[in-house]
Scaffold this motif. Structure first.
Motif, PDB file in Angstrom:
ATOM      1  N   TRP A   7       8.675  -1.099  -4.588  1.00  0.00           N
ATOM      2  CA  TRP A   7      10.024  -1.146  -4.028  1.00  0.00           C
ATOM      3  C   TRP A   7      10.028  -0.618  -2.587  1.00  0.00           C
ATOM      4  O   TRP A   7      10.783  -1.113  -1.768  1.00  0.00           O
ATOM      5  CB  TRP A   7      11.012  -0.390  -4.923  1.00  0.00           C
ATOM      6  CG  TRP A   7      11.799  -1.307  -5.814  1.00  0.00           C
ATOM      7  CD1 TRP A   7      13.122  -1.613  -5.683  1.00  0.00           C
ATOM      8  CD2 TRP A   7      11.345  -2.062  -6.936  1.00  0.00           C
ATOM      9  NE1 TRP A   7      13.501  -2.506  -6.667  1.00  0.00           N
ATOM     10  CE2 TRP A   7      12.432  -2.797  -7.445  1.00  0.00           C
ATOM     11  CE3 TRP A   7      10.106  -2.182  -7.569  1.00  0.00           C
ATOM     12  CZ2 TRP A   7      12.329  -3.627  -8.550  1.00  0.00           C
ATOM     13  CZ3 TRP A   7      10.004  -3.015  -8.663  1.00  0.00           C
ATOM     14  CH2 TRP A   7      11.097  -3.726  -9.140  1.00  0.00           C
ATOM     15  N   THR A   8       9.182   0.353  -2.291  1.00  0.00           N
ATOM     16  CA  THR A   8       9.049   0.824  -0.906  1.00  0.00           C
ATOM     17  C   THR A   8       8.559  -0.310  -0.019  1.00  0.00           C
ATOM     18  O   THR A   8       9.096  -0.539   1.071  1.00  0.00           O
ATOM     19  CB  THR A   8       8.075   2.016  -0.823  1.00  0.00           C
ATOM     20  OG1 THR A   8       8.609   3.113  -1.574  1.00  0.00           O
ATOM     21  CG2 THR A   8       7.864   2.458   0.613  1.00  0.00           C
ATOM     22  N   MET A   9       7.552  -1.034  -0.481  1.00  0.00           N
ATOM     23  CA  MET A   9       7.019  -2.159   0.295  1.00  0.00           C
ATOM     24  C   MET A   9       8.091  -3.213   0.544  1.00  0.00           C
ATOM     25  O   MET A   9       8.051  -3.892   1.572  1.00  0.00           O
ATOM     26  CB  MET A   9       5.817  -2.780  -0.429  1.00  0.00           C
ATOM     27  CG  MET A   9       4.607  -1.872  -0.446  1.00  0.00           C
ATOM     28  SD  MET A   9       3.253  -2.394  -1.557  1.00  0.00           S
ATOM     29  CE  MET A   9       3.180  -4.139  -1.352  1.00  0.00           C
ATOM     30  N   ASN A  10       9.045  -3.343  -0.372  1.00  0.00           N
ATOM     31  CA  ASN A  10      10.114  -4.330  -0.239  1.00  0.00           C
ATOM     32  C   ASN A  10      11.346  -3.792   0.479  1.00  0.00           C
ATOM     33  O   ASN A  10      12.367  -4.478   0.547  1.00  0.00           O
ATOM     34  CB  ASN A  10      10.502  -4.876  -1.619  1.00  0.00           C
ATOM     35  CG  ASN A  10       9.413  -5.732  -2.221  1.00  0.00           C
ATOM     36  OD1 ASN A  10       8.664  -6.398  -1.509  1.00  0.00           O
ATOM     37  ND2 ASN A  10       9.298  -5.713  -3.527  1.00  0.00           N
ATOM     38  N   GLY A  11      11.264  -2.553   0.962  1.00  0.00           N
ATOM     39  CA  GLY A  11      12.371  -1.971   1.711  1.00  0.00           C
ATOM     40  C   GLY A  11      13.524  -1.469   0.864  1.00  0.00           C
ATOM     41  O   GLY A  11      14.594  -1.177   1.384  1.00  0.00           O
ATOM     42  N   GLU A  12      13.321  -1.345  -0.422  1.00  0.00           N
ATOM     43  CA  GLU A  12      14.351  -0.846  -1.341  1.00  0.00           C
ATOM     44  C   GLU A  12      14.121   0.652  -1.559  1.00  0.00           C
ATOM     45  O   GLU A  12      13.652   1.086  -2.611  1.00  0.00           O
ATOM     46  CB  GLU A  12      14.293  -1.611  -2.664  1.00  0.00           C
ATOM     47  CG  GLU A  12      14.575  -3.079  -2.541  1.00  0.00           C
ATOM     48  CD  GLU A  12      16.045  -3.370  -2.234  1.00  0.00           C
ATOM     49  OE1 GLU A  12      16.909  -2.537  -2.581  1.00  0.00           O
ATOM     50  OE2 GLU A  12      16.315  -4.426  -1.637  1.00  0.00           O
ATOM     51  N   TYR A  13      14.473   1.455  -0.563  1.00  0.00           N
ATOM     52  CA  TYR A  13      14.088   2.860  -0.530  1.00  0.00           C
ATOM     53  C   TYR A  13      14.814   3.718  -1.551  1.00  0.00           C
ATOM     54  O   TYR A  13      14.215   4.616  -2.143  1.00  0.00           O
ATOM     55  CB  TYR A  13      14.275   3.418   0.879  1.00  0.00           C
ATOM     56  CG  TYR A  13      13.528   2.610   1.919  1.00  0.00           C
ATOM     57  CD1 TYR A  13      12.201   2.244   1.720  1.00  0.00           C
ATOM     58  CD2 TYR A  13      14.148   2.201   3.085  1.00  0.00           C
ATOM     59  CE1 TYR A  13      11.504   1.493   2.655  1.00  0.00           C
ATOM     60  CE2 TYR A  13      13.466   1.451   4.034  1.00  0.00           C
ATOM     61  CZ  TYR A  13      12.148   1.099   3.810  1.00  0.00           C
ATOM     62  OH  TYR A  13      11.467   0.360   4.738  1.00  0.00           O
ATOM     63  N   LYS A  14      16.085   3.474  -1.762  1.00  0.00           N
ATOM     64  CA  LYS A  14      16.811   4.271  -2.763  1.00  0.00           C
ATOM     65  C   LYS A  14      16.299   3.977  -4.169  1.00  0.00           C
ATOM     66  O   LYS A  14      16.159   4.887  -4.993  1.00  0.00           O
ATOM     67  CB  LYS A  14      18.308   4.038  -2.662  1.00  0.00           C
ATOM     68  CG  LYS A  14      18.922   4.697  -1.429  1.00  0.00           C
ATOM     69  CD  LYS A  14      20.430   4.655  -1.474  1.00  0.00           C
ATOM     70  CE  LYS A  14      21.021   5.156  -0.190  1.00  0.00           C
ATOM     71  NZ  LYS A  14      21.070   6.590  -0.081  1.00  0.00           N
ATOM     72  N   MET A  15      16.004   2.727  -4.454  1.00  0.00           N
ATOM     73  CA  MET A  15      15.429   2.380  -5.754  1.00  0.00           C
ATOM     74  C   MET A  15      14.052   3.026  -5.904  1.00  0.00           C
ATOM     75  O   MET A  15      13.725   3.542  -6.981  1.00  0.00           O
ATOM     76  CB  MET A  15      15.303   0.863  -5.917  1.00  0.00           C
ATOM     77  CG  MET A  15      16.611   0.170  -6.241  1.00  0.00           C
ATOM     78  SD  MET A  15      17.290   0.645  -7.845  1.00  0.00           S
ATOM     79  CE  MET A  15      16.080  -0.045  -8.949  1.00  0.00           C
ATOM     80  N   ALA A  16      13.259   3.001  -4.839  1.00  0.00           N
ATOM     81  CA  ALA A  16      11.931   3.618  -4.887  1.00  0.00           C
ATOM     82  C   ALA A  16      12.052   5.107  -5.188  1.00  0.00           C
ATOM     83  O   ALA A  16      11.327   5.648  -6.034  1.00  0.00           O
ATOM     84  CB  ALA A  16      11.195   3.392  -3.570  1.00  0.00           C
ATOM     85  N   ALA A  17      12.979   5.787  -4.525  1.00  0.00           N
ATOM     86  CA  ALA A  17      13.204   7.212  -4.781  1.00  0.00           C
ATOM     87  C   ALA A  17      13.646   7.420  -6.233  1.00  0.00           C
ATOM     88  O   ALA A  17      13.201   8.363  -6.897  1.00  0.00           O
ATOM     89  CB  ALA A  17      14.239   7.772  -3.811  1.00  0.00           C
ATOM     90  N   GLY A  18      14.502   6.541  -6.723  1.00  0.00           N
ATOM     91  CA  GLY A  18      14.947   6.620  -8.109  1.00  0.00           C
ATOM     92  C   GLY A  18      13.796   6.468  -9.091  1.00  0.00           C
ATOM     93  O   GLY A  18      13.734   7.179 -10.104  1.00  0.00           O
ATOM     94  N   PHE A  19      12.858   5.574  -8.803  1.00  0.00           N
ATOM     95  CA  PHE A  19      11.702   5.404  -9.674  1.00  0.00           C
ATOM     96  C   PHE A  19      10.830   6.658  -9.693  1.00  0.00           C
ATOM     97  O   PHE A  19      10.282   7.025 -10.737  1.00  0.00           O
ATOM     98  CB  PHE A  19      10.875   4.172  -9.275  1.00  0.00           C
ATOM     99  CG  PHE A  19      11.504   2.867  -9.673  1.00  0.00           C
ATOM    100  CD1 PHE A  19      11.994   2.666 -10.957  1.00  0.00           C
ATOM    101  CD2 PHE A  19      11.615   1.826  -8.762  1.00  0.00           C
ATOM    102  CE1 PHE A  19      12.581   1.457 -11.332  1.00  0.00           C
ATOM    103  CE2 PHE A  19      12.194   0.620  -9.116  1.00  0.00           C
ATOM    104  CZ  PHE A  19      12.674   0.435 -10.406  1.00  0.00           C
TER     105      PHE A  19
END
Length: 175
Positions: A29-41
């Protein structure tokens, strides 16, 4: 049902691998620019990590294998994933190469901390800040990155990296 049932001693490893799964998703998700989702994971990884040890102790199935698997998963979920996320969200733009080095140092200090944890077998306290706390804290900071000064992030990474490999005694909570 004719399928094989899961052995009781494998149950904690399911949670441990869940930790790794969410850490892996955080990187994607970080690679895809979805930073809040990445933090949530990463925060879901914290939840899985907190459960695997409790389940192992409750079922009386703690093992050296489980301890090693946990550390391997933790270095991804709480070392590499938060370092990559923090680098991508803030450090790349503000610090470039130096930000990359700092993010790498955070991940490497986390790996050293886990290796030391595995060989010391201290039961009364942690030596250095646990990587789960450090990675989880960075994920929480990222959730608020737009309302915090960017300089907080390299400082937090550096301080947490140092604290992970320090010799300060951190009490074990909830055992």
């Amino acid at each position: 049902m004719s399928g094989k049932s899961i052995k009781v001693d494998m149950i904690p490893s399911v949670f441990t691998l869940g930790n790794l799964f969410f850490g892996f998703l955080a990187i994607l998700w970080t690679m895809n620019g979805e930073y809040k989702m990445a933090a949530g994971f990463i925060l879901f990884s914290v939840l899985m990590d907190s459960m695997d040890g409790k389940v192992a102790r409750k079922l009386s199935v703690s093992s050296d294998f489980g301890k090693e698997l946990d550390s391997l998963c933790d270095v991804v979920s709480f070392g590499v994933a938060p370092a990559v996320l923090t680098y991508k969200v803030l450090l790349a733009a503000h610090m470039g190469f130096w930000g990359m080095l700092l993010a790498a140092a955070f991940a490497m200090c986390g790996a050293v901390r886990l290796a030391r944890f595995n060989i010391l077998n201290i039961t009364t306290h942690f030596l250095g800040v646990p990587i789960t706390f450090a990675g989880g804290f960075m994920a929480l900071l990222i959730l608020f990155h737009k309302s915090l000064p960017w300089v907080i992030f390299p400082v937090a990474l550096a301080v947490l990296a140092f604290l992970m490999v320090s010799t300060i005694k951190v009490p074990k909570l909830g055992k």
